[in-house]
Design an enzyme around this catalytic site. Sequence first.
Site: not given
Lengths: 528, 409
Positions: A256, A337, A373
Site C-alpha cells: 500500500w 496490517d 471496509k
Amino acid sequence: MLSTEKSHSKREAIGFVKKVGSGGDQSGGAGSVGIGFLSTKSLNQGSDTKEYTLHHHFALDCVAIPKITISVMASISLPSICPSAALSFQDKCKEKTKSRSSSKSVFSVKTKSHGQITMAVAVNTSRFDNITMAPPDPILGVSEAFKADTSEMKLNLGVGAYRTEELQPYVLKVVKKAENLMLERGENKEYLPIEGLAAFNKATAELLFGADNPVLHQQRVATIQGLSGTGSLRVAAALIERYFPGAKVLISSPTWGNHKNIFNDARVPWSEYRYYDPKTVGLDFDGMVADIKAAPEGSFVLLHGCAHNPTGIDPTPEQWEKIADVIQEKNHIPFFDVAYQGFASGSLDEDASSVRMFAARGMELLVAQSYSKNLGLYAERIGAINVLCSSADAAVRVKSQLKRIARPMYSNPPVHGARIVANVVGNPDFFNEWKEEMEMMAGRIKSVRQKLYNNLSAKDKSGKDWSFVLKQIGMFSFTGLNKTQSDNMTDKWHVYMTKDGRISLAGLSSAKCEYLADAIIDSYHNVS
Amino acid sequence: MSDHSTSVFAQIARAPEDPILGVTVAYNKDSDPSKLNLGVGAYRTEEGKPLVLNVVRQAEQKLVNDPSRVKEYLPIVGLADFNKCSAKLIFGADSPAIQENIVATVQCLSGTGSLRVGGEFLAKHYYEKTVYIPSPTWGNHPKIFTLAGLSVKTYRYYDPATRGLDFQGLLEDLGNAPTGAIVLLHACAHNPTGVDPTLDQWDQIRKLMRSKGLLPFFDSAYQGFASGSLDADAQSIRMFVADGGECFAAQSYAKNMGLYAERVGALSIVCKTADVASRVESQLKLVIRPMYSNPPLHGASIVATILKDSNLYNEWTVELKAMADRIISMRKQLLEALQARGTPGDWTHIIKQIGMFTFTGLNAEQVAFMTREYHIYMTSDGRISMAGLSSKTVPHLADAMHAAVTGVA
C-alpha cells in the site's frame, strides 16, 4: 538619516525587511516581513554613495514609497539559514525573474561610512513562499481526476471503497440501526480515555484473536483504539522508533502506497522484501522468504493479514507457516496490517487465520486493524493497534506507552465510529446481520472477478492466462499492467486506477465487466 | 519457539498516568459524598452533569434522518463546508483574508490535532524550529511541539505575585527571541491561568511580534466560551490578521460545542497570498496522510450543520452564552463566599480571570490538604475548573480554601 556598514562582501545583509507605512510611520501598516538579501557595489572607493540591489527572494509586490527606508532587522549571513538555501538562493532569484514582474529594486542612496543601513522598501513577502506545490496523492488523487472527467464511460477503479452494483457508496444497514439506537439512547460526548472506548477495545481484540483465545484470557494483548488503519500503523511506528531504535520494518514489494510515508514520517527505516512476481502474477515466495531471512535479526516484518493490497495475492496456509518459521528463526517481530477481516473471504474467522496461527505459536506481534471496509465506516476513522506480548505485565507497560504516543498526536480518539462497532459486535442480532452484509459484499466482489475473468478469457485470443484474477482475493486486483498501460486505461478508456496497475473490484459492476475486459486487453497487448 | 518469560518489550517501562486525567481517576476512587471534581476541563451543568447541547442533538437527528448521507472517506483536508465555516467563525464572516483566499484551512482532530499538524508542517518547512510557549501553559503543549520536531522554549506569562499577567516579562522574553521564531498564543481564556492580555496589551504584543518577524500560532479552544461572545473571544486573532501578517490558528469545538469526544477542530494558516495558501494546503496534506489519512466525519458534520443553519446557529450562541454565564456566576459566587468567610488575601483574581479555569494561587501542600480533608480534586498547580462547580458546592469549596489558606503554609 542613512548610514551604512563598512563591508566589502558581496552579500551584505540578509534578514528581515520591514515594511513601513508611507509616512514612515513605524507603528502602523502591515508589518510584513520577508527574506531578501542586499548585495552592494561601491560606485567608487571611499565614496559615500553606494548602489544597493535588493534581491527579493519572494518578490511579488514591490511597492515604491516616497521615503525609501529599509530597516534591516537582523544581519544573518545566508549560510546560517540553511546550507542548501544558500546554494539555491541565487538560482531561485534567477527563476523568479522569469515569472515575477520585478525581482529587483535598484536604488542609490547617500550614505555615511559607519553604522547600520537603514532603508525601507515596501515588500510583501511570505515566509512560506519557497514551499512548492505537493503532487496529488497517488491513490486519493485518482478519485479527484475521476470526478473531473466528463465521459459517460468513465469507471472509477481507484480508491478501495466498496460500491454496490449500481456503483453507489454503501452504508451497511446494521450501521444505520446502530446509529439510530445511539441517538435514541442519547449518550454524552465526554472525552474518551486516551486508549479509546473500552467496549470497543474489548470487542476488537476478540474479533481479531477469537473471543476464546487464551492470549486474551491471559491479558497479554495491549489494545488501543486508533484512527483507522493509518492511525494505528502510525502509533505503532512511533513505538518502534522510540523503543527499537535502528530497527527496520520490512515491507512487501509492492505494498500500500501510504506504508512508506507512514514509516518515513515516523522516522523508522524500512526496506523491501520480494513479494509480487510479475511473471506468474503471483507470489514470489522463495524471494520473500530469502529476503526476510537476510534481514538483520529483530526486524519488524509488515505482513498483510489477508487480501494483500495492492496485489490481492495472499500466501497459502502452508506458506504462512513457513513465513512464521523464518520469522521465528531470525527473532523478527511480525507486524500485521489487517484492513479486510471478513471482507476478503466473507468469513471473519478465516480472514484472521494468519494472525491467529502466529499467536498460537506463542509469538509476540503487532496488529493494526481497520473497520473502514468491513463495516463501511471509512470516514469515521475507526481501528485499533494491538500488541500481543509474552506477558500481561509487558502488555500493561506497552499500553501505557502507546497512550503516551497518542496523547500529543490527538489526545484521545473519536467516539462515534467506536460506539458503532461496539454496538454492532455487542448485539447478537446486529452481529449476525453484519456477517450477512459482509458476506454479501465479499460475494459481489467474487462474482465480478468471475465475470471479468470470463470476459477476459473469452475475448483475449492470445492465450494469455488470466486466471490470476480468480486466484487473487479481496478488493483489489493487480492486473500486471505497467504505468504506460495504466495511463492508456485512463486516457483512452476513462478507466481510473492507480499507476501500479491496481484496480479496485469493489468499484466494478457486473454491467461494466465486458467494457473493462476490452480496456485491459487493449492496454496489455497494444501499449508497451 | 518463543518463551513466555522473555519479551522484546522487556525494556519498555510503564509510563505514569497523565497528570490531568489522573485527577479524575483519583476522584472516582473516593467514596465521600461531598467529593468535588475540579480537575479536567469539561463543562458540567448546575446539577454536575455533562451536557450535550440541544443544537448538537438536533443536528445529529438531521444527519441520521438524511437518507442521502454516506460514510465515504473525506478528502485529506476534511469536510469542505466545515473548513469554510470554521474559517469564517474565527476570522469573521467578512474577513478580507477569507475573501482574498489567503487562508488555508484543514480539518484536524480537535485542538491537539490542529497543533500537531501545524507543528509538523513548521518543522518540515519553516527555517526557525523554535516555538515559544507561555509559562505556564496546557501540559500537553510542550509534548505536542517536541514530538512534531520543534524545540520548545518558554516566555514569562503568569505573575504569581499579582496572580495576573507578567506583561513586562512577556515583552522582554519575546523581544529576546530570535527573529522569525514561532510564538504560541492562547487566543482567549488562557489555560491554566485564566489570565488574558487586555486588548491594548494584545496590540503591543502584536507590534513587537511583527517588528521581529515572530510567527504567531494561536490556540483557540474557547471561542465564545470565555466571554459568551464569539466575536469578542476572537479579537486577538483578528487583530493579527488585520495587519496583513501571517499567522496560524488552531481551533477546537470540544468546549464551545461540547463535542469533546468527536475530536473536531481546524488548523488555519493565514498566508501572504492565495498562491502561497494553496501550496501550503497541498503540503499540509502530506503531513496528514501518513498520520491518519483523512479526518473523522461525524463531529465535523455536526458543526457544519449548525454553522450553516441560521436558526441552529442562533440557538447555539444562546446555549454557548448560557454556559459562559454560568461559569462567570460561579466565579462571582466563589469570590463572595471567600469574602464572607473573611479568608485572608485578595481573591479578586477569581473574577478577573476568564474561561473555564482559575489559577487560585494555592500551593501544592494546600491542594493536598484540600483533597485529604475536604475531598476536593484539582491539579496540584492550584488550577480549578469552574465548570465543575455549582451553587450548591461553592460553599464547600470556599470552606476548603479558607481552611487551607489559614491552616496550611
